[in-house]
Design a protein around this motif. Structure first.
Motif, PDB file in Angstrom:
ATOM      1  N   ASP A  21       0.848  -1.188   0.000  1.00 40.93           N
ATOM      2  CA  ASP A  21       0.000   0.000   0.000  1.00 40.93           C
ATOM      3  C   ASP A  21       0.885   1.239   0.000  1.00 40.93           C
ATOM      4  N   CYS A  22       0.796   2.045  -1.045  1.00 42.08           N
ATOM      5  CA  CYS A  22       1.676   3.212  -1.206  1.00 42.08           C
ATOM      6  C   CYS A  22       0.855   4.496  -1.112  1.00 42.08           C
ATOM      7  N   ARG A  23       1.273   5.394  -0.219  1.00 43.24           N
ATOM      8  CA  ARG A  23       0.604   6.684  -0.049  1.00 43.24           C
ATOM      9  C   ARG A  23       1.607   7.796  -0.301  1.00 43.24           C
ATOM     10  N   ILE A  24       1.199   8.787  -1.083  1.00 49.43           N
ATOM     11  CA  ILE A  24       2.119   9.842  -1.514  1.00 49.43           C
ATOM     12  C   ILE A  24       1.507  11.205  -1.200  1.00 49.43           C
ATOM     13  N   GLU A  25       2.319  12.104  -0.620  1.00 49.22           N
ATOM     14  CA  GLU A  25       1.968  13.508  -0.455  1.00 49.22           C
ATOM     15  C   GLU A  25       2.917  14.322  -1.341  1.00 49.22           C
ATOM     16  N   TYR A  26       2.369  14.951  -2.373  1.00 47.61           N
ATOM     17  CA  TYR A  26       3.197  15.619  -3.366  1.00 47.61           C
ATOM     18  C   TYR A  26       3.816  16.918  -2.859  1.00 47.61           C
ATOM     19  N   GLY A  27       3.141  17.615  -1.940  1.00 49.12           N
ATOM     20  CA  GLY A  27       3.692  18.854  -1.411  1.00 49.12           C
ATOM     21  C   GLY A  27       4.036  19.840  -2.513  1.00 49.12           C
ATOM     22  N   PRO A  28       5.205  20.496  -2.429  1.00 50.44           N
ATOM     23  CA  PRO A  28       5.559  21.530  -3.419  1.00 50.44           C
ATOM     24  C   PRO A  28       6.262  20.972  -4.640  1.00 50.44           C
ATOM     25  N   ALA A  29       5.933  19.765  -5.074  1.00 52.05           N
ATOM     26  CA  ALA A  29       6.680  19.116  -6.159  1.00 52.05           C
ATOM     27  C   ALA A  29       6.734  19.967  -7.426  1.00 52.05           C
ATOM     28  N   SER A  30       5.609  20.576  -7.769  1.00 53.93           N
ATOM     29  CA  SER A  30       5.564  21.317  -9.039  1.00 53.93           C
ATOM     30  C   SER A  30       6.339  22.628  -8.985  1.00 53.93           C
ATOM     31  N   ARG A  31       6.725  23.101  -7.802  1.00 55.76           N
ATOM     32  CA  ARG A  31       7.408  24.394  -7.674  1.00 55.76           C
ATOM     33  C   ARG A  31       8.908  24.253  -7.471  1.00 55.76           C
ATOM     34  N   LEU A  32       9.405  23.032  -7.397  1.00 56.17           N
ATOM     35  CA  LEU A  32      10.834  22.840  -7.174  1.00 56.17           C
ATOM     36  C   LEU A  32      11.623  23.060  -8.459  1.00 56.17           C
ATOM     37  N   PRO A  33      12.850  23.558  -8.359  1.00 51.81           N
ATOM     38  CA  PRO A  33      13.701  23.690  -9.550  1.00 51.81           C
ATOM     39  C   PRO A  33      13.965  22.335 -10.192  1.00 51.81           C
ATOM     40  N   THR A  34      14.355  22.363 -11.453  1.00 53.17           N
ATOM     41  CA  THR A  34      14.543  21.120 -12.204  1.00 53.17           C
ATOM     42  C   THR A  34      15.604  20.227 -11.591  1.00 53.17           C
ATOM     43  N   ASP A  35      16.740  20.820 -11.162  1.00 56.99           N
ATOM     44  CA  ASP A  35      17.804  19.984 -10.603  1.00 56.99           C
ATOM     45  C   ASP A  35      17.394  19.354  -9.281  1.00 56.99           C
ATOM     46  N   VAL A  36      16.600  20.068  -8.485  1.00 59.58           N
ATOM     47  CA  VAL A  36      16.118  19.510  -7.222  1.00 59.58           C
ATOM     48  C   VAL A  36      15.115  18.393  -7.489  1.00 59.58           C
ATOM     49  N   GLN A  37      14.216  18.618  -8.454  1.00 55.99           N
ATOM     50  CA  GLN A  37      13.260  17.562  -8.815  1.00 55.99           C
ATOM     51  C   GLN A  37      13.988  16.316  -9.294  1.00 55.99           C
ATOM     52  N   SER A  38      15.029  16.509 -10.107  1.00 57.35           N
ATOM     53  CA  SER A  38      15.776  15.363 -10.618  1.00 57.35           C
ATOM     54  C   SER A  38      16.442  14.594  -9.485  1.00 57.35           C
ATOM     55  N   ALA A  39      17.058  15.320  -8.537  1.00 58.44           N
ATOM     56  CA  ALA A  39      17.732  14.662  -7.420  1.00 58.44           C
ATOM     57  C   ALA A  39      16.741  13.888  -6.561  1.00 58.44           C
ATOM     58  N   LEU A  40      15.609  14.507  -6.268  1.00 58.45           N
ATOM     59  CA  LEU A  40      14.605  13.819  -5.447  1.00 58.45           C
ATOM     60  C   LEU A  40      13.960  12.673  -6.227  1.00 58.45           C
ATOM     61  N   GLY A  41      13.876  12.813  -7.551  1.00 55.27           N
ATOM     62  CA  GLY A  41      13.386  11.700  -8.359  1.00 55.27           C
ATOM     63  C   GLY A  41      14.273  10.484  -8.228  1.00 55.27           C
ATOM     64  N   TRP A  42      15.594  10.716  -8.167  1.00 53.22           N
ATOM     65  CA  TRP A  42      16.518   9.598  -7.953  1.00 53.22           C
ATOM     66  C   TRP A  42      16.337   8.997  -6.565  1.00 53.22           C
ATOM     67  N   VAL A  43      16.034   9.837  -5.585  1.00 55.56           N
ATOM     68  CA  VAL A  43      15.776   9.318  -4.234  1.00 55.56           C
ATOM     69  C   VAL A  43      14.565   8.394  -4.249  1.00 55.56           C
ATOM     70  N   VAL A  44      13.498   8.833  -4.937  1.00 53.95           N
ATOM     71  CA  VAL A  44      12.293   8.007  -5.028  1.00 53.95           C
ATOM     72  C   VAL A  44      12.604   6.689  -5.733  1.00 53.95           C
ATOM     73  N   ARG A  45      13.362   6.772  -6.843  1.00 54.04           N
ATOM     74  CA  ARG A  45      13.672   5.564  -7.603  1.00 54.04           C
ATOM     75  C   ARG A  45      14.490   4.574  -6.771  1.00 54.04           C
ATOM     76  N   GLU A  46      15.545   5.072  -6.109  1.00 51.77           N
ATOM     77  CA  GLU A  46      16.412   4.184  -5.323  1.00 51.77           C
ATOM     78  C   GLU A  46      15.682   3.669  -4.085  1.00 51.77           C
ATOM     79  N   GLY A  47      14.884   4.565  -3.449  1.00 50.97           N
ATOM     80  CA  GLY A  47      14.132   4.129  -2.279  1.00 50.97           C
ATOM     81  C   GLY A  47      13.123   3.050  -2.612  1.00 50.97           C
ATOM     82  N   THR A  48      12.467   3.181  -3.752  1.00 47.10           N
ATOM     83  CA  THR A  48      11.512   2.165  -4.178  1.00 47.10           C
ATOM     84  C   THR A  48      12.212   0.833  -4.439  1.00 47.10           C
ATOM     85  N   THR A  49      13.370   0.903  -5.073  1.00 49.33           N
ATOM     86  CA  THR A  49      14.138  -0.321  -5.326  1.00 49.33           C
ATOM     87  C   THR A  49      14.509  -1.015  -4.017  1.00 49.33           C
TER      88      THR A  49
END
Length: 405
Positions: A297-325
């Motif tokens: 069961d996966c629950r997500i709170e997006y928070g300020p995702a759409s307002r983050l700079p591109t490099d920050v979004q990319s870094a956190l995207g890698w966190v999500v990818r590695e954390g999911t793995t």
């Protein structure tokens, strides 16, 4: 930490948002029910009526408050198209309302209460009655229904002898409070529905983003490999035929095949390199899809995702990818996972991933978190892990950012 209206909208647009906002709405309704009980208690305390009269008002007022809460909850379910129209509760609630209005008229005509008592009695009764039926019934039917009940409840006091300023106050208070409560009830239901539609739209948008990314990747691979593979197949076949005949031209064709193969390798590397920038929204949607497919069961709170700079979004995207793995590989007993993106102070993005089940995912143990920690360090960010052998694993990423708005 201050929270903007946009932050609230983004939080309520997440997976948990509709349930949370519905609980807020039901909590406000529960507060109204408690307030009604409190007002009837005040009326009983300040009225000089006999004990039997006060007991009757107290009992009917309590029943009225309980029915108000039950009808509001059932009306909200029907408004959200997840339950039937609560006709029975509407009839019961209206019956108790009319019975209380009749009781007030009888008490005034028999001299057990005075004009002021009946005035407050009538206004409070209609005020708490107006909300739930307006949400339970269609708008036009609800307006006619409320008007009819209001007129009936105001006609009784006139027949019982209420007149002058008390009557004017009862009519004026009812004319103001009944429409106000009716509109507020309808607006509350509409706001809950709006939040649920927002969450559904966000989820659909994320799924479409994932699907679009897959299609784009497929098109790019087809464009890169399709022509080259066709040429390789043709030239290798021609080289094979020439080799059987002992023709020296076969070597030239095989050299050409080798050149095309190397060129294809470079082009594939270029394509893959372009996809190594992780998109945060896509990664969050993909993480939920993968984890739910694995029975988590996966629950997500997006928070300020759409307002983050591109490099920050990319870094956190890698966190999500590695954390999911890591959840899939190192926490086989996990049944629940949460991902919460929010701001920590005015210039720092905070991503917290939690899951139940034991995990050995510490930086430097071959789980990929060590490289991820280095990636975040390049943005002056930090990565921390915490796990309890008996319960949960938490991954916390902090990345500074500047809000350009």
């Amino acid at each position: 930490m201050s929270t903007s209206v946009e932050d609230w909208v983004e939080r309520l647009g997440g997976q948990d948002g509709p349930d949370r906002y519905r609980r807020y709405a039901l909590g406000s309704v529960g507060f109204l029910a408690v307030s009604e009980v409190g007002l009837w208690a005040v009326w009983v305390a300040q009225s000089g009526a006999d004990a039997l009269t006060l007991a009757s008002v107290a009992v009917l007022g309590s029943v009225h408050a309980v029915l108000q809460f039950l009808l509001w909850r059932a009306a909200l379910s029907h408004y959200l198209a997840v339950g039937p129209r609560p006709v029975g509760l509407t009839v019961a609630f209206t019956t108790v309302t009319l019975a209380m209005a009749a009781l007030g008229c009888v008490l005034l005509s028999s001299g057990r209460i005075d004009d002021a008592d009946l005035t407050s009695f009538t206004v409070w009764l209609l005020m708490f009655f107006a909300g739930p039926p307006m949400l339970a019934l269609p708008p036009r039917v609800g307006m006619v229904f409320l008007a009819a009940v209001t007129v009936a409840c105001l006609t009784g006091p006139v027949a019982a002898g209420l007149k002058g300023p008390p009557l004017g106050l009862a009519i004026g208070g009812s004319v103001v409070m009944v429409p106000f409560m009716a509109v507020a009830s309808r607006a509350s239901g509409w706001s809950v529905l709006l939040i649920e539609q927002l969450a559904a739209a966000r989820e659909t948008q994320a799924r479409l983003a994932v699907a679009e990314e897959r299609l784009r990747f497929g098109r790019d691979l087809h464009d890169v490999l399709g022509r080259n593979l066709a040429v390789v197949a043709l030239k290798s076949e021609l080289a094979a035929q020439l080799a059987r005949r002992g023709r020296p031209e076969a070597v030239e064709h095989m050299v050409e095949v080798q050149r095309i193969a190397r060129e294809s390798q470079r082009e594939i590397r270029s394509v893959v390199r372009g996809y190594r920038t992780a998109d945060l929204h896509t990664e969050l949607a993909g993480a939920r899809s993968v984890l739910e497919a694995a029975g988590i069961d996966c629950r997500i709170e997006y928070g300020p995702a759409s307002r983050l700079p591109t490099d920050v979004q990319s870094a956190l995207g890698w966190v999500v990818r590695e954390g999911t793995t890591n959840v899939l590989r190192h926490a086989p007993g996990a049944s629940r996972s949460t991902m919460s993106l929010r701001t920590a102070g005015p210039s720092e993005a905070l991503l917290v991933m939690e899951n139940d089940g034991v995990s050995d995912a510490e930086p430097g143990t071959g789980t990929g978190l060590a490289g991820l920690k280095e990636r975040l360090a390049g943005l002056n960010g930090t990565l921390a892990t915490e796990h309890d052998p008996g319960g949960f694993f938490r991954l916390t990423a902090r990345v500074p950012w500047e809000d350009g708005e």
